[in-house]
Structures are given as C-alpha cells and as structure tokens.
Design an enzyme around this catalytic site. Structure first.
Site: not given
Length: 227
Positions: A8-9
């Site tokens: 995930f960002d």
C-alpha cells in the site's frame, strides 16, 4: 488468494493526508507568528508540492525536503530566523495526523488474514512510522519502506527493489500494489512487474489501465476475498 503480498501507498491511500497537513500547517503558522490564513497555507502547500515533484523526478533527495520547505517559506514571508528547529517541529506536527480514510482499518484487518501487507511511501520516516503506530495499522504491516531511508522515491525502480527485498523477494506476479497516484504507484508498480489497484474516481482514457480500478479501499475485499 492470488497475491502473497499487498503493498500500500500511505498518504491518500490509507491516511487522510489532507487532514494531517491541515493540522500541521496550522500549528506551524501559529508557532512562527504568522496568521493562519488561506494565503499562507497555499504558499506552504505550493512550496511543498514543488519539492516533492522535484524528488519524484530525481532532482533532490527525500531527506532534503524537510528543511528546504521551511527555509523557503521563511524566505517568502520574510522571517529572519533559523529554519532548522521549525523543520524538526513540523515533522512532529505531521506525525500527529494519523487519521485513516474510511474503511481502511477494517479492510486491512480482513486482508491480513489471507496475505502479508506492506507499506511503500514517499515520505519521511519520522512522520510515517509514528502514524502507523498511532493509527492501529502497525501490527498488520509486515514490511515498511520509506523514501527517506532509501534516498529515492517512487517511481524510481530502486525504491521498489528495496521493498521487494524487505518482503523477501517474492514472485512478482504474487504482489499487488495499491495506491492513489498513477505515476508513482500504478506506473511504478507496473514497471516493476507487479499487478496494480488504482484508487481513483475514474481512469483516464489516455493511460494504460491498472490491473483493477477501485473507487474505495473496501472494494479490495470484494475483489480479493469475496469473488
């Protein structure tokens, strides 16, 4: 599930960065004796955005941003004071902003039962690590890579390689990158050989589409767990 790892960002994918920045800028402006006006907020935001764009294209290193943005703000408004102490305080102000976007915690709790989760972020370590702890996400995250620690940011392939090594070099077709920005998250992940899930209202016709287009993070469980 097909994916062994989901990467995930952080900002505007997991965290409400707008709320965090709003809080931090307010504390900074008040602390240095400036009125908390939209004009002053816009000035800081423009300086900061420009510096991160310069970092993404490789012109400056991530760690340089934390001082440069405060020094440039001081120059613009005529503050004759050392910027270094305020650059450090501002990191603490940002770290206080650990509000998650709706549905994030529940989604990651469900996904963590079936895959290992990681965070790959263009950010500063002193900000990102405390936010993970304060938000309750830290126990769910098996690997974290921050651009400041690597010296380059997404979409540079070197930060994706650092993430790959932190995950133990899994098969690339077993990794999914989830993010909100096309150039850094989606294009960067695709170039490294990962599948991608783009959190965005719509996909423009002039870009190569991601593996999956999602309107909200909860849709990951609909796709990956409930299909």
């Amino acid at each position: 599930m097909k994916y062994h790892w989901i990467v995930f960002d952080a900002d505007d994918t997991l965290f409400d960065f707008g709320a965090a920045e709003h809080h931090a800028i307010g504390r900074l402006l008040t602390g240095i004796g400036l009125a908390d006006t939209q004009e002053h907020r816009d000035l800081y935001t423009g300086i900061n955005r420009h510096l991160w764009q310069e970092m993404e294209r490789g012109a400056i290193r991530p760690e340089a941003i934390k001082l440069m943005r405060i020094r440039r703000l001081f120059d613009e408004v005529g503050i004759d004071e050392a910027a270094e102490p305020w650059a450090e305080r501002f990191l603490d102000f940002l770290a206080e902003g650990s509000t998650l976007l709706p549905g994030t915690l529940t989604t990651l709790q469900r996904l963590a039962q079936r895959a290992q989760l990681a965070v790959l972020t263009n950010g500063l370590t002193r900000v990102q690590r405390p936010r993970l702890e304060h938000s309750g996400l830290a126990p769910l995250i098996s690997a974290l890579v921050v651009s400041e620690d690597v010296g380059v940011g997404k979409p540079d392939p070197r930060i994706f390689e650092a993430m790959n090594l932190a995950m133990g070099s899994p098969a690339r077709d077993r990794v999914l990158m989830v993010g909100d920005r096309y150039e850094t998250d989606i294009q960067g992940g695709r170039n490294f050989g990962w599948d991608t899930a783009w959190l965005t209202p719509s996909v423009p016709a002039d870009v190569e589409p991601p593996t999956r287009h999602l309107h909200r993070i909860e849709s990951l469980t609909d796709w990956l767990l409930d299909a």
